[in-house]
Motif scaffolding. Structure first.
Motif, PDB file in Angstrom:
ATOM      1  N   ASP A 171      14.669   9.427  -3.048  1.00 12.83           N
ATOM      2  CA  ASP A 171      15.975   8.936  -2.594  1.00 12.83           C
ATOM      3  C   ASP A 171      17.036   9.286  -3.650  1.00 12.83           C
ATOM      4  O   ASP A 171      16.721   9.912  -4.682  1.00 12.83           O
ATOM      5  CB  ASP A 171      15.913   7.439  -2.283  1.00 12.83           C
ATOM      6  CG  ASP A 171      15.700   6.572  -3.524  1.00 12.83           C
ATOM      7  OD1 ASP A 171      15.845   7.078  -4.654  1.00 12.83           O
ATOM      8  OD2 ASP A 171      15.388   5.373  -3.345  1.00 12.83           O
ATOM      9  N   PRO A 172      18.315   8.923  -3.437  1.00 12.47           N
ATOM     10  CA  PRO A 172      19.361   9.285  -4.411  1.00 12.47           C
ATOM     11  C   PRO A 172      19.125   8.761  -5.824  1.00 12.47           C
ATOM     12  O   PRO A 172      19.717   9.266  -6.780  1.00 12.47           O
ATOM     13  CB  PRO A 172      20.629   8.682  -3.796  1.00 12.47           C
ATOM     14  CG  PRO A 172      20.364   8.697  -2.326  1.00 12.47           C
ATOM     15  CD  PRO A 172      18.908   8.358  -2.199  1.00 12.47           C
ATOM     16  N   ASP A 173      18.261   7.764  -5.981  1.00 10.01           N
ATOM     17  CA  ASP A 173      17.941   7.234  -7.306  1.00 10.01           C
ATOM     18  C   ASP A 173      16.684   7.861  -7.893  1.00 10.01           C
ATOM     19  O   ASP A 173      16.188   7.404  -8.938  1.00 10.01           O
ATOM     20  CB  ASP A 173      17.766   5.721  -7.252  1.00 10.01           C
ATOM     21  CG  ASP A 173      19.056   4.999  -6.895  1.00 10.01           C
ATOM     22  OD1 ASP A 173      20.118   5.428  -7.394  1.00 10.01           O
ATOM     23  OD2 ASP A 173      18.996   4.030  -6.111  1.00 10.01           O
ATOM     24  N   MET A 208       0.845  -1.193   0.000  1.00 12.22           N
ATOM     25  CA  MET A 208       0.000   0.000   0.000  1.00 12.22           C
ATOM     26  C   MET A 208       0.877   1.238   0.000  1.00 12.22           C
ATOM     27  O   MET A 208       2.077   1.173   0.290  1.00 12.22           O
ATOM     28  CB  MET A 208      -0.910   0.012   1.236  1.00 12.22           C
ATOM     29  CG  MET A 208      -0.175   0.022   2.571  1.00 12.22           C
ATOM     30  SD  MET A 208      -1.317  -0.041   3.941  1.00 12.22           S
ATOM     31  CE  MET A 208      -0.175  -0.159   5.302  1.00 12.22           C
ATOM     32  N   GLY A 209       0.304   2.380  -0.355  1.00  7.98           N
ATOM     33  CA  GLY A 209       1.053   3.614  -0.387  1.00  7.98           C
ATOM     34  C   GLY A 209       1.347   4.067  -1.805  1.00  7.98           C
ATOM     35  O   GLY A 209       0.660   3.686  -2.762  1.00  7.98           O
ATOM     36  N   LEU A 210       2.394   4.863  -1.943  1.00 11.80           N
ATOM     37  CA  LEU A 210       2.723   5.499  -3.214  1.00 11.80           C
ATOM     38  C   LEU A 210       4.081   5.031  -3.712  1.00 11.80           C
ATOM     39  O   LEU A 210       5.024   4.888  -2.935  1.00 11.80           O
ATOM     40  CB  LEU A 210       2.739   7.022  -3.030  1.00 11.80           C
ATOM     41  CG  LEU A 210       3.252   7.848  -4.203  1.00 11.80           C
ATOM     42  CD1 LEU A 210       2.201   7.901  -5.299  1.00 11.80           C
ATOM     43  CD2 LEU A 210       3.612   9.252  -3.747  1.00 11.80           C
ATOM     44  N   ARG A 211       4.180   4.821  -5.026  1.00 13.29           N
ATOM     45  CA  ARG A 211       5.451   4.509  -5.666  1.00 13.29           C
ATOM     46  C   ARG A 211       5.585   5.401  -6.905  1.00 13.29           C
ATOM     47  O   ARG A 211       4.661   5.513  -7.706  1.00 13.29           O
ATOM     48  CB  ARG A 211       5.538   3.042  -6.093  1.00 13.29           C
ATOM     49  CG  ARG A 211       5.511   2.050  -4.937  1.00 13.29           C
ATOM     50  CD  ARG A 211       6.774   2.131  -4.090  1.00 13.29           C
ATOM     51  NE  ARG A 211       6.790   1.103  -3.046  1.00 13.29           N
ATOM     52  CZ  ARG A 211       6.241   1.241  -1.869  1.00 13.29           C
ATOM     53  NH1 ARG A 211       5.602   2.362  -1.563  1.00 13.29           N
ATOM     54  NH2 ARG A 211       6.307   0.268  -0.966  1.00 13.29           N
ATOM     55  N   ALA A 212       6.768   6.016  -7.060  1.00 15.24           N
ATOM     56  CA  ALA A 212       7.015   6.879  -8.221  1.00 15.24           C
ATOM     57  C   ALA A 212       8.503   7.006  -8.451  1.00 15.24           C
ATOM     58  O   ALA A 212       9.316   6.770  -7.540  1.00 15.24           O
ATOM     59  CB  ALA A 212       6.380   8.257  -8.017  1.00 15.24           C
ATOM     60  N   GLN A 213       8.880   7.363  -9.656  1.00 14.11           N
ATOM     61  CA  GLN A 213      10.253   7.706  -9.995  1.00 14.11           C
ATOM     62  C   GLN A 213      10.251   9.095 -10.621  1.00 14.11           C
ATOM     63  O   GLN A 213       9.387   9.402 -11.442  1.00 14.11           O
ATOM     64  CB  GLN A 213      10.846   6.704 -10.997  1.00 14.11           C
ATOM     65  CG  GLN A 213      11.129   5.335 -10.417  1.00 14.11           C
ATOM     66  CD  GLN A 213      11.901   4.464 -11.395  1.00 14.11           C
ATOM     67  OE1 GLN A 213      11.752   4.609 -12.598  1.00 14.11           O
ATOM     68  NE2 GLN A 213      12.732   3.572 -10.881  1.00 14.11           N
ATOM     69  N   VAL A 214      11.239   9.918 -10.241  1.00 15.27           N
ATOM     70  CA  VAL A 214      11.319  11.281 -10.757  1.00 15.27           C
ATOM     71  C   VAL A 214      12.611  11.409 -11.548  1.00 15.27           C
ATOM     72  O   VAL A 214      13.698  11.137 -11.030  1.00 15.27           O
ATOM     73  CB  VAL A 214      11.259  12.321  -9.618  1.00 15.27           C
ATOM     74  CG1 VAL A 214      11.166  13.734 -10.198  1.00 15.27           C
ATOM     75  CG2 VAL A 214      10.059  12.053  -8.708  1.00 15.27           C
ATOM     76  N   ARG A 215      12.482  11.820 -12.814  1.00 19.03           N
ATOM     77  CA  ARG A 215      13.614  11.879 -13.724  1.00 19.03           C
ATOM     78  C   ARG A 215      13.622  13.204 -14.496  1.00 19.03           C
ATOM     79  O   ARG A 215      12.606  13.864 -14.636  1.00 19.03           O
ATOM     80  CB  ARG A 215      13.538  10.725 -14.746  1.00 19.03           C
ATOM     81  CG  ARG A 215      13.637   9.341 -14.126  1.00 19.03           C
ATOM     82  CD  ARG A 215      15.073   9.032 -13.779  1.00 19.03           C
ATOM     83  NE  ARG A 215      15.273   7.661 -13.336  1.00 19.03           N
ATOM     84  CZ  ARG A 215      15.247   7.270 -12.082  1.00 19.03           C
ATOM     85  NH1 ARG A 215      14.990   8.158 -11.125  1.00 19.03           N
ATOM     86  NH2 ARG A 215      15.460   6.015 -11.751  1.00 19.03           N
ATOM     87  N   TRP A 252      17.893  11.200 -15.953  1.00 21.71           N
ATOM     88  CA  TRP A 252      18.670  11.244 -14.726  1.00 21.71           C
ATOM     89  C   TRP A 252      17.787  11.493 -13.524  1.00 21.71           C
ATOM     90  O   TRP A 252      16.784  12.200 -13.596  1.00 21.71           O
ATOM     91  CB  TRP A 252      19.742  12.340 -14.826  1.00 21.71           C
ATOM     92  CG  TRP A 252      20.651  12.108 -15.975  1.00 21.71           C
ATOM     93  CD1 TRP A 252      20.639  12.744 -17.168  1.00 21.71           C
ATOM     94  CD2 TRP A 252      21.677  11.119 -16.060  1.00 21.71           C
ATOM     95  NE1 TRP A 252      21.600  12.239 -18.004  1.00 21.71           N
ATOM     96  CE2 TRP A 252      22.246  11.236 -17.353  1.00 21.71           C
ATOM     97  CE3 TRP A 252      22.175  10.164 -15.189  1.00 21.71           C
ATOM     98  CZ2 TRP A 252      23.288  10.423 -17.771  1.00 21.71           C
ATOM     99  CZ3 TRP A 252      23.214   9.352 -15.618  1.00 21.71           C
ATOM    100  CH2 TRP A 252      23.759   9.487 -16.882  1.00 21.71           C
ATOM    101  N   ALA A 253      18.164  10.895 -12.395  1.00 23.61           N
ATOM    102  CA  ALA A 253      17.367  11.015 -11.178  1.00 23.61           C
ATOM    103  C   ALA A 253      17.354  12.451 -10.668  1.00 23.61           C
ATOM    104  O   ALA A 253      18.377  13.129 -10.669  1.00 23.61           O
ATOM    105  CB  ALA A 253      17.921  10.084 -10.100  1.00 23.61           C
TER     106      ALA A 253
END
Length: 271
Positions: free
Chosen positions: A36-38, A1-8, A13-14
């Motif tokens: 996070d750093p990634d 549960m909760g949120l998952r995302a990637q920011v680029r 690049w992260a």
């Protein structure tokens, strides 16, 4: 549960300092989490199923907003969020970038006899680019060995190295140091700097285009740029000319400088 995302970034690049805020349809904040750093955002917070607004912010980037649907499992998969630089302008990630002479070209084009062009280049040069978080504070500096001029003709190159033109014995180095950087379009910048050439220092603007960033085969990261400028020879005390028939000058009064640059993040391999 909760949120998952990637920011680029658009180059993939992260964005390490991104913050994701989630609100329900009443505008009430239900979640706030940092990357996070990634560039990965993961928040294990129970969420009520339904639609939410997700806002992603980061210093130096334009905010991005989208709608996310929380499923019956209480989970929202936002996927990859791409942030654009604030104002729609882009440069590589902050840090020092070193020019790679083996994969870069510093060239100049002069008109010849009013009907064609002579192309030349410098083969010995180096420099660095410093990208700052506040992009307008970024700096460029380069040093070129004047004697490395090469037009593909030995007699012409010897003349160019003489006091009529570069006078390489008295002025062995050509230098450029920027003092300002202003956006001129989504991928374009105006670099304002001082060029020292033939013992004369003048303000010269470079029209810079950022072509993108990516990994190289040697484990490094590279950024590519193209830049142009126009110089008047007389501004740098290079007044030599030869007039041929009909009053046509053998050599044009202006030079078009053309730069194709690759820069490596940090230093060059093995340096």
């Amino acid at each position: 549960m909760g949120l998952r995302a990637q920011v680029r970034t658009r180059d993939g690049w992260a964005v390490q300092h991104a913050v994701v805020t989630m609100t329900d349809m009443t505008g009430a904040q239900v979640l706030r989490a940092g990357a996070d750093p990634d560039g990965v955002v993961a928040a294990d917070v129970p969420l009520v199923p339904g639609p939410y607004t997700v806002i992603v912010t980061a210093l130096g980037y334009a905010p991005a907003a989208s709608t996310a649907l929380v499923t019956a499992s209480g989970r929202a998969e936002v996927g990859t969020v791409v942030l654009a630089r604030a104002g729609g302008v882009e440069l590589p990630p902050p840090g020092v970038w070193t020019l790679d002479p083996a994969h870069s070209t510093i060239g100049a084009v002069a008109q010849h006899l009013g009907i064609s062009s002579v192309h030349g280049r410098f083969t010995d040069f180096g420099g660095r680019i410093e990208i700052t978080p506040d992009l307008t504070g970024s700096r460029v500096e380069a040093v070129i060995a004047a004697a490395s001029v090469d037009t593909g003709n030995g007699l012409r190159d010897k003349h160019l190295k003489s006091p009529d033109f570069l006078d390489v014995e008295a002025h062995p180095e050509i230098t450029y140091r920027s003092h300002a950087l202003t956006p001129a379009g989504p991928d374009r910048w105006t670099v304002r700097g001082r060029l020292s050439l033939h013992g004369v220092v003048r303000d010269v603007d470079l029209d810079l285009t950022y072509l993108g960033t990516g990994p190289d085969p040697w484990g490094g990261v590279r950024a590519a740029f193209r830049a142009t400028a126009e110089l008047r020879r007389e501004d740098f005390a290079m007044n030599y000319n030869q007039v041929v028939q009909a009053g046509i000058s053998a050599i044009g009064t202006t030079l078009r400088v053309e730069l194709d640059i690759q820069a490596v993040q940090g230093g060059l391999p093995g340096a």
